[in-house]
Each structure stands twice: as C-alpha cells, then as structure tokens.
Design a protein around this motif. Structure first.
Motif, short mmCIF file in Angstrom:
data_model
loop_
_atom_site.label_atom_id
_atom_site.label_comp_id
_atom_site.label_asym_id
_atom_site.label_seq_id
_atom_site.Cartn_x
_atom_site.Cartn_y
_atom_site.Cartn_z
N ASN A 73 -19.70 104.59 47.92
CA ASN A 73 -18.64 104.48 46.91
C ASN A 73 -18.85 103.30 45.96
O ASN A 73 -18.46 103.35 44.79
CB ASN A 73 -17.28 104.31 47.59
N VAL A 74 -19.48 102.25 46.49
CA VAL A 74 -19.69 101.03 45.71
C VAL A 74 -21.09 100.49 46.01
O VAL A 74 -21.56 100.54 47.16
CB VAL A 74 -18.65 99.94 46.05
N PHE A 75 -21.75 99.97 44.96
CA PHE A 75 -23.04 99.30 45.15
C PHE A 75 -22.90 97.89 44.60
O PHE A 75 -22.59 97.68 43.43
CB PHE A 75 -24.15 100.05 44.42
N PHE A 76 -23.10 96.90 45.47
CA PHE A 76 -23.03 95.50 45.07
C PHE A 76 -24.44 94.97 44.77
O PHE A 76 -25.36 95.12 45.60
CB PHE A 76 -22.38 94.65 46.17
N ALA A 77 -24.60 94.35 43.61
CA ALA A 77 -25.90 93.78 43.23
C ALA A 77 -25.66 92.78 42.10
O ALA A 77 -24.51 92.58 41.65
CB ALA A 77 -26.88 94.87 42.79
N ASP A 78 -26.73 92.17 41.64
CA ASP A 78 -26.60 91.23 40.53
C ASP A 78 -26.03 91.95 39.31
O ASP A 78 -26.48 93.04 38.95
CB ASP A 78 -27.96 90.61 40.18
N ARG A 79 -25.06 91.33 38.68
CA ARG A 79 -24.33 91.96 37.59
C ARG A 79 -25.26 92.37 36.44
O ARG A 79 -25.15 93.48 35.90
CB ARG A 79 -23.26 91.00 37.07
N SER A 80 -26.21 91.51 36.07
CA SER A 80 -27.09 91.82 34.94
C SER A 80 -28.00 93.00 35.24
O SER A 80 -28.30 93.81 34.37
CB SER A 80 -27.93 90.60 34.58
N VAL A 81 -28.43 93.12 36.50
CA VAL A 81 -29.27 94.26 36.89
C VAL A 81 -28.49 95.55 36.77
O VAL A 81 -29.00 96.57 36.27
CB VAL A 81 -29.79 94.07 38.33
N LEU A 82 -27.25 95.53 37.21
CA LEU A 82 -26.42 96.73 37.15
C LEU A 82 -26.14 97.14 35.70
O LEU A 82 -26.26 98.32 35.35
CB LEU A 82 -25.11 96.48 37.89
N ILE A 83 -25.78 96.17 34.87
CA ILE A 83 -25.49 96.48 33.47
C ILE A 83 -26.72 97.05 32.77
O ILE A 83 -26.64 98.03 32.02
CB ILE A 83 -24.99 95.22 32.74
N TRP A 138 -33.07 90.45 26.34
CA TRP A 138 -32.81 91.14 27.61
C TRP A 138 -31.33 91.27 27.94
O TRP A 138 -30.92 92.19 28.64
CB TRP A 138 -33.52 90.40 28.75
N PHE A 139 -30.49 90.34 27.44
CA PHE A 139 -29.09 90.35 27.83
C PHE A 139 -28.13 90.36 26.65
O PHE A 139 -26.91 90.33 26.85
CB PHE A 139 -28.77 89.12 28.69
N GLY A 140 -28.65 90.37 25.43
CA GLY A 140 -27.78 90.23 24.27
C GLY A 140 -27.55 88.76 23.96
O GLY A 140 -27.94 87.87 24.72
N ASP A 192 -38.74 95.76 40.77
CA ASP A 192 -37.67 96.75 40.52
C ASP A 192 -36.36 96.05 40.20
O ASP A 192 -35.28 96.55 40.54
CB ASP A 192 -37.50 97.67 41.74
N ALA A 193 -36.44 94.90 39.52
CA ALA A 193 -35.24 94.11 39.25
C ALA A 193 -34.99 94.00 37.75
O ALA A 193 -34.88 92.91 37.21
CB ALA A 193 -35.37 92.73 39.88
N LYS A 194 -34.93 95.13 37.08
CA LYS A 194 -34.60 95.09 35.66
C LYS A 194 -33.24 94.45 35.47
O LYS A 194 -32.33 94.70 36.26
CB LYS A 194 -34.57 96.52 35.07
N PRO A 195 -33.09 93.66 34.43
CA PRO A 195 -34.06 93.29 33.40
C PRO A 195 -34.82 92.01 33.71
O PRO A 195 -35.53 91.49 32.86
CB PRO A 195 -33.15 93.08 32.19
N PHE A 196 -34.66 91.47 34.95
CA PHE A 196 -35.35 90.23 35.29
C PHE A 196 -36.85 90.41 35.36
O PHE A 196 -37.62 89.68 34.74
CB PHE A 196 -34.83 89.70 36.63
N SER A 197 -37.29 91.37 36.13
CA SER A 197 -38.73 91.61 36.29
C SER A 197 -38.94 93.03 36.77
O SER A 197 -38.21 93.51 37.65
CB SER A 197 -39.34 90.60 37.28
N TYR A 198 -39.92 93.69 36.18
CA TYR A 198 -40.23 95.06 36.56
C TYR A 198 -41.56 95.44 35.93
O TYR A 198 -42.11 94.72 35.09
CB TYR A 198 -39.13 96.03 36.11
N ASP A 199 -42.11 96.57 36.33
CA ASP A 199 -43.35 97.08 35.76
C ASP A 199 -43.01 98.00 34.59
O ASP A 199 -42.22 98.94 34.74
CB ASP A 199 -44.15 97.86 36.81
N ASN A 200 -43.63 97.73 33.43
CA ASN A 200 -43.38 98.59 32.27
C ASN A 200 -44.19 99.87 32.35
O ASN A 200 -44.83 100.15 33.37
CB ASN A 200 -43.66 97.83 30.97
N VAL A 255 -22.84 88.33 41.47
CA VAL A 255 -22.76 89.66 42.08
C VAL A 255 -21.54 90.40 41.56
O VAL A 255 -20.42 89.85 41.53
CB VAL A 255 -22.70 89.55 43.61
N SER A 256 -21.74 91.64 41.14
CA SER A 256 -20.64 92.52 40.73
C SER A 256 -20.78 93.86 41.45
O SER A 256 -21.73 94.07 42.20
CB SER A 256 -20.64 92.73 39.21
N ALA A 257 -19.82 94.73 41.18
CA ALA A 257 -19.81 96.03 41.85
C ALA A 257 -20.03 97.15 40.85
O ALA A 257 -19.60 97.08 39.70
CB ALA A 257 -18.47 96.23 42.56
#
Length: 751
Positions: free
Chosen positions: A663-673, A732-734, A493-501, A578-580
């Motif tokens: 109010n805020v969710f902190f996670a890996d920036r690329s996953v959030l984007i 995956w990231f541009g 469940d870690a798009k775009p790193f790894s996930y089930d299509n 990590v971003s918000a």
C-alpha cells in the motif's frame, strides 16, 4: 670531445627540444585538460606567454654567454661556482625523476598493445626499468645518432597532433565543445589557473638547447634559434590540438582516455586508425625519453668536465657518448623505478611529477635572473638591456607562480633537495676557494673520494624522498590505488542521485557532484594523474567492497551513526529525507495520515483510527537501507504492528505499489519524485508531502583518512557557492528552494 661531424645540426637540436617537450606531455595533455573542461584552454594565455618569455631569456643568455654548461654556466656569471652547482644539481635531479615518470607513461601506452606490461605492479616496474635501459643504451651511438633517432620519432607527434590540428576541424562540433566548456562550473579565473601546472609541465624541455650546447656545431647561432623555434612550434601545436579535440570527443570520454589522440582518430575514422595513432604515440614517448636520457648524460658530463661532479661522468666513447655516466644514471633511475613495484608507492608518481617541476623551475629562476649580469659583462645596448630585463621579469615571476601551483608537498620536497645540494657543495667548495685557486693547488685524491661518497649519500637521501611521508600516505596512500585508477562506488538504481544511463554509464546528481569534487581535490590529495573508474554497489555489499579496498569512495551514501562505525563521511552533498509513495486511488484517510506534518518530537501517528488504518496496510521499503531502520523505529515508537515488506530495489518498491502488493513504499523523497516524473507507467502513483525524517547524503571514504576528507570537504565548500553547482542541482531537482539554498550554505565550511 665529440668532433664536428658527430655533433648535432641546428635542425636536429630544434627537433630534440620539440621532442623533449612534446613527446609525452602533448600525448596526454588533452585528457588532463578535459578533467577541468575546455575552459582550461584559457591557461594557454598565461602559459604560452610565460614559456615564450623563459625561452627568449635562454636564447638571449645563450647569445651573450657561450660557455658550456647551459643554465649552470649562466648562473655562474651572477652567483659564482655555488650558483653553477646549485643550478646543475637541481636540474639534474629533476631530469632523473622526470625520466622515470615518462617511462611510466610509455608503459601505459604500450599496455594498449601488450596488456601484460602493466598487468601487475611488478610487471609495470619491470617494464619501466626495461625502457630506461633501452633508451640509455640507444644513446651509446653519440649525439649524431640521438639526433637522427629523434628526427624519426618526432613524427609520432607530428602526424597525429599536427594532423589533427589541420584536418580535425572538419569533425569539430560546436555543441560538443560548448558542453565541454565548463562542466564543473568554475569561475573564469579559477578555471584558467587550474591548468597552469599541467601546461607548464608540457613545456618543460625548452632549456634542452642550452643544456646540449656542447654537442652542437655552432652554439652561438644554433642554441638561441633552437630554443625559440622549438618552443614556438610546441605552443602552436599545443593550442590547436587541445582545442580541436575538445570539439570532437565528448568531455567525459576524453577525461577518462589513456590515449586521447587515438580516441579522437577512432572517433573521426575507425578503431584501426586509432590503433595506428596509438603506435605513433608510443614512438613519440620513447623518443622523448631517449632525448631526456641524452640530456641528463650531457648535463652530468659538462659538470664533471668543470670538476663539479665525479670525473667518470665526463668519459666518452669514440662516438662522443658519455657511456659511463649513462650507465650510472640508468642505475639511479632503476632504483627510483622500484617505487612502482607496489600500489602505495605507485601513487607517489603524481607527487614526483610535481617535484620534478619544482626542481626544474628553480634553476630557471636562478639562471634567468643572472641575465642582468651577463648583459652587463657583454656591454649590450641600453635598449636591448631594458627589453631583455622586462621579458626576464615576466619569465621569473611566471616561474615563481608555477612553483606555488605545484602544491605544498612538491615545494617541501624541493626544499629538501635544495638542502642536500648545499650539503654536497660543502665538499666541493675547497676546489674553488680563492686561496686554492691562487696557489694553483688541486684538490687531493681524498677530497675526490669524499665528494663521491657525498654524491652517493645525496642519491640515497633522494631515493628516500620517494617513500611517502605520513601526511602524503594519508592524502593518497590510504586509498591503495593500483595502476593510477581510483575506483568509486555508486548506487546504480537511485535516480536521480546515481544510475546507469542508456549507454550504461553512471550519471545522476551524486555522480556529477563527486566528479566535480574529485577534480578539484585530487591535486591536494596527490592524485593528479589518477583516473576514475565507477563501480555499481548495493546496500548489501558497499561496506564490504570498501573494507576490501575494491572501492575507495562511495558517492551518494546516506549518513547514519551506525554507518560511521565502518566509514567516514564528508559534509553532506544533499539534504535527503524519507517520504511515502502511494497509489493515486489510495484511501483519503491513508493519504491524510501520511501527509500530516509531524510534531517537533517526531512522528505522531496517534489515535485509534490512525493506528487501525496503518496496522491494516502493507508497507514496503528497500531492505538494508537507513530508511528501513527509520521506518521500523517510528512504528516501534508508536506501538504499530503494520506489515513491513523488504524489497530489493527502488524499482521493486515502486512496482509493488503499482501492482497493489504494497500500500505504501517508503524511500528517499527525491528518488520517489524523480521516478513518478520520469516514467509514464508510474502515473498512477504519487508522493506525499510529509518527510518522515531528514537523512543527509554524503561521500563515504575509509575511516582514519582525515587529510583526504579535509580535501573533499574543502572542495565541496568551494563548490556550493558556484553557479555551476546551482545548475547541477537544478538539472536534477529543479531550482533550489529556500530550504535547499539554506542547507547548502550552512553545510559549507569556512577556511
């Protein structure tokens, strides 16, 4: 000696050559080549030329030297009795090792119908031993019976492979082939060279005609023709079948298949047809093993008749079969097969295949290089001499390159076998000394006994080679791979790193990178025949699964000092950070605080308004992740008491902000984007610009496995400089910005 009526015809000998080459090699070849990509088809340019040059050299040697013994007899013309023995024994050893490997392949095919045959390592071992004895006993009927059985089993190759080469083009899709062309982004020359060892293994057997010259009706005519026709026919079939199948079955499915031709027919027609093709493949594999069992017995018989091996190997039954030698070799192969009884020893078979290639190709070089002397003795015309020497040079140079391509462990093993061969010849040399020959004195009985003892000692040393050395154990054994299956963990469940299509298959940046890296590194790891199996893991169970050896690698794992207590990491595969994430209608003051750049010393949320603002918010983070520790450390450092709510997954964190439960969710920036970009339902969410931290992502593997980590790091370092990696990143990231390009350039390690 077998009578003419009991000997093979030229057509039967050609069939034996073709079956020996194509029986198991072609059946699995599409799978092995798909792991590189369709670009590996270019290796046929080199391999086909090299193999045809080798076959032509054997054909010419067979015309001018018609003594029994095949390659060994050719070598004797230039290098004397020691050259004969060296060529014979190295080839003999390669056949014994190769036969066990073929038997394992046959068990793999049969397991599709009888799963119990490979359900456990012990069951696999018993099944392999049973096939070894079955094919040995089937040869008791003599050369004629072996040829007739081979003429039947060869249809297990002809029907599926030749049939696919002809009719498969109606199902060929250019877009499927295009996607399979170069999935790993290899440079042209690297892609071409990556499959040389594979394709040569598929051609091993072209010398079968020469080795069986004593069992055919007209050796002068039949041996050269069978050698050339068998090799040429195999080359045509190999090229056509491996090309068309790449345009029928998607590359990722083909690379994971244990029955590629059955999969192709199931794709073209239906699963029932696929099962029929699988049954034919089983027959072809058994026919190949049958042919090689006959060849090894015939090789030992000829050597024994020339006093290079114990006399018992030359004794035939009334049908012309050297039964005693077959039984002895079945016992030797049974002892070798015991190396499949445990997972750690089972991993040795990828190394054994490479060892078989080395011990097979050295006799090629010795016997082919003798062609110069053979032609001088025969007094051939100048034009023929020059032409044959030119082709011979192509053959021996290609063979030398094949040794190099087999890897350092195979070359080391081949050197040890070579040393044992010379030790053994020390007991034989008195039989052929000039003084002994002139006196007409035969070696006394005690000399024969000493030789028999030396043979047994050499076989014991050979069996010891099957036990992994410490270096080899670190390379592949530490993974504890059962049934040639490497289990790789990924976060589902870690798009775009790894996930089930949509099809439920793992995909994503980390999955693609790990696949590319493993395909490059597995030869160095001694895992050439190992398949990959992907298993979803969570932050809660990933370390437990690795400690329990239920997964051997985890792709896309955050690198932290605390995690290094339990696992080792490769160089980073992603910069991380990590971003918000907040709602688009979040208070401007909150967005400003979360977006401000930190000072060099770290997070600096200072001042009464900021502290009051953050302490009134609910912050979500995936529980058990490094991000949770990073956020907790930042809040503690700033003496903030904001409410932190752990969530189970990235999706839960996103939904919590969307539903205003956080109010805020902190996670890996690329996953959030990626989540905000891909899902319309998240259009009310946005990612702030600031990185709370840099958290590199890498491949995790068991601690203490330095050789494996070195191989993976080397593969990553090579990968980072290719256009293929840039394309994967952009997918995956541009397009990578300057920071990303610098990060990967600095992460790559020099040799």
């Amino acid at each position: 000696m077998a009578t003419a009526a009991k000997k093979m015809s030229m057509m039967q000998l050609t069939v034996v050559v073709a079956v020996n080459m194509m029986g198991s090699g072609i059946i699995m070849l599409p799978t092995n080549m798909a792991k590189v990509g369709a670009i590996s088809l270019l290796s046929w340019i080199i391999t086909a030329l090299g193999s045809m040059a080798i076959a032509y050299g054997f054909a010419q040697a067979g015309i001018f030297n018609q003594r029994r013994g095949g390659m060994a007899a050719y070598a004797e013309d230039a290098y004397g009795k020691d050259g004969y023995f060296l060529t014979f024994l190295l080839y003999f050893v390669s056949l014994a090792i190769g036969n066990v490997a073929i038997a394992i392949s046959a068990v793999g095919y049969l397991a599709g119908f009888f799963p119990g045959m490979s359900a456990t390592p012990i069951a696999t071992c018993v099944s392999v031993i049973a096939l070894i004895w079955l094919t040995s006993v089937a040869n008791f009927g003599g050369p004629s019976i072996t040829g007739k059985i081979g003429a039947v089993t060869v249809w297990g190759v002809i029907v599926p492979v030749a049939g696919l080469s002809l009719v498969g083009w109606f199902w060929f899709k250019s877009d499927v082939f295009a996607q399979a062309w170069n999935p790993k982004g290899m440079p042209l020359l690297e892609g071409m060279g990556s499959s040389i060892a594979l394709t040569l293994w598929a051609f091993l057997g072209m010398e079968s005609a020469a080795q069986n010259s004593d069992a055919v009706e007209n050796p002068k005519r039949d041996v050269p023709l069978a050698c050339l026709f068998g090799t040429l026919g195999a080359a045509v079939v190999y090229v056509l079948s491996t090309t068309v199948i790449q345009g029928i079955v998607p590359n990722d499915e083909l690379a994971k298949s244990t029955g590629p031709f059955a999969l192709a027919y199931a794709t073209m027609f239906n699963p029932t047809i696929g099962s029929i093709i699988m049954a034919l493949a089983v027959a072809a594999c058994l026919g190949s093993l049958l042919g090689w069992q006959f060849t090894i017995a015939q090789t030992a018989k000829t050597a024994a008749a020339d006093r290079f091996f114990p006399a018992i190997f030359s004794k035939e039954n009334r049908l012309g079969a050297p039964v005693a030698g077959m039984v002895i070799m079945a016992v030797v192969q049974t002892l070798m097969a015991l190396s499949t009884i445990s997972p750690s020893l089972s991993e040795q078979f990828s190394a054994l295949v490479n060892l078989a290639v080395v011990t097979n190709v050295i006799p090629y070089i010795i016997s082919l290089s003798a062609l110069v002397v053979i032609m001088k003795k025969a007094g051939v015309a100048e034009a023929v001499f020059k032409r044959n020497v030119a082709i011979m040079l192509v053959a021996v140079l290609y063979s030398t390159y094949a040794i190099y391509a087999s890897g350092k462990y195979a070359v080391l093993g081949g050197t040890i076998v070579l040393a044992l061969t010379y030790i053994l010849y020390g007991f034989l040399a008195p039989r052929f000394s000039i003084a002994t020959a002139e006196a007409g004195v035969r070696t006394p009985a005690r000399g024969a006994g000493a030789m028999a003892a030396a043979v047994m000692l050499a076989m014991a040393c050979l069996a010891a080679l099957l036990i992994p050395s410490p270096a080899q154990a670190q390379a592949g054994g530490v993974f504890q791979i059962p049934d040639k299956l490497l289990t790789v963990g990924y976060h589902a469940d870690a798009k775009p790193f790894s996930y089930d299509n949509e099809s439920g298959k793992p995909t994503g940046f980390a999955v693609e990178v790990c696949q590319k890296v493993f395909d490059v590194a597995k030869a160095e790891l001694g895992l050439a025949d190992v398949q990959q199996s992907w298993v979803p893991v969570t932050m809660a169970n990933r370390l437990e699964l690795m400690r329990g050896k239920k997964v051997q690698l985890v792709c896309g794992e955050p690198v932290t000092l605390s995690a290094r207590k339990d696992v080792a990491f490769t160089i980073p595969i992603f910069q991380g950070g990590v971003s918000a994430l907040v709602r688009t209608d979040a208070p401007a003051a909150l967005v400003k605080v979360l977006s401000e750049k930190p000072a060099p010393s770290g997070p600096t949320w200072r001042g009464s308004p900021t502290e009051q603002l953050l302490q009134s918010q609910t912050l979500a983070v995936v529980g058990g992740t490094p991000t949770e520790k990073i956020l907790g450390g930042a809040l503690t450092k700033l003496s903030l008491q904001a409410k932190v709510v752990p969530v189970k997954s990235y999706a839960d964190g996103l939904q919590a902000v969307l539903d205003r439960k956080a109010n805020v969710f902190f996670a890996d920036r690329s996953v959030l984007i990626d989540a905000v970009k891909r899902y319309p339902s998240f259009s009310d969410l946005k990612v702030t610009d600031r990185r709370l931290s840099v958290a590199p992502v890498a491949i995790a593997l068991p601690r203490g496995n330095e050789d494996a980590r070195l191989a993976l790091d080397r593969a990553l370092s090579k990968l980072y400089g290719t256009d293929g990696f840039r394309a994967t990143y952009a997918k995956w990231f541009g397009e990578p910005d300057a920071d990303a390009a610098t990060f990967f350039r600095l992460s790559a390690l020099p040799e």
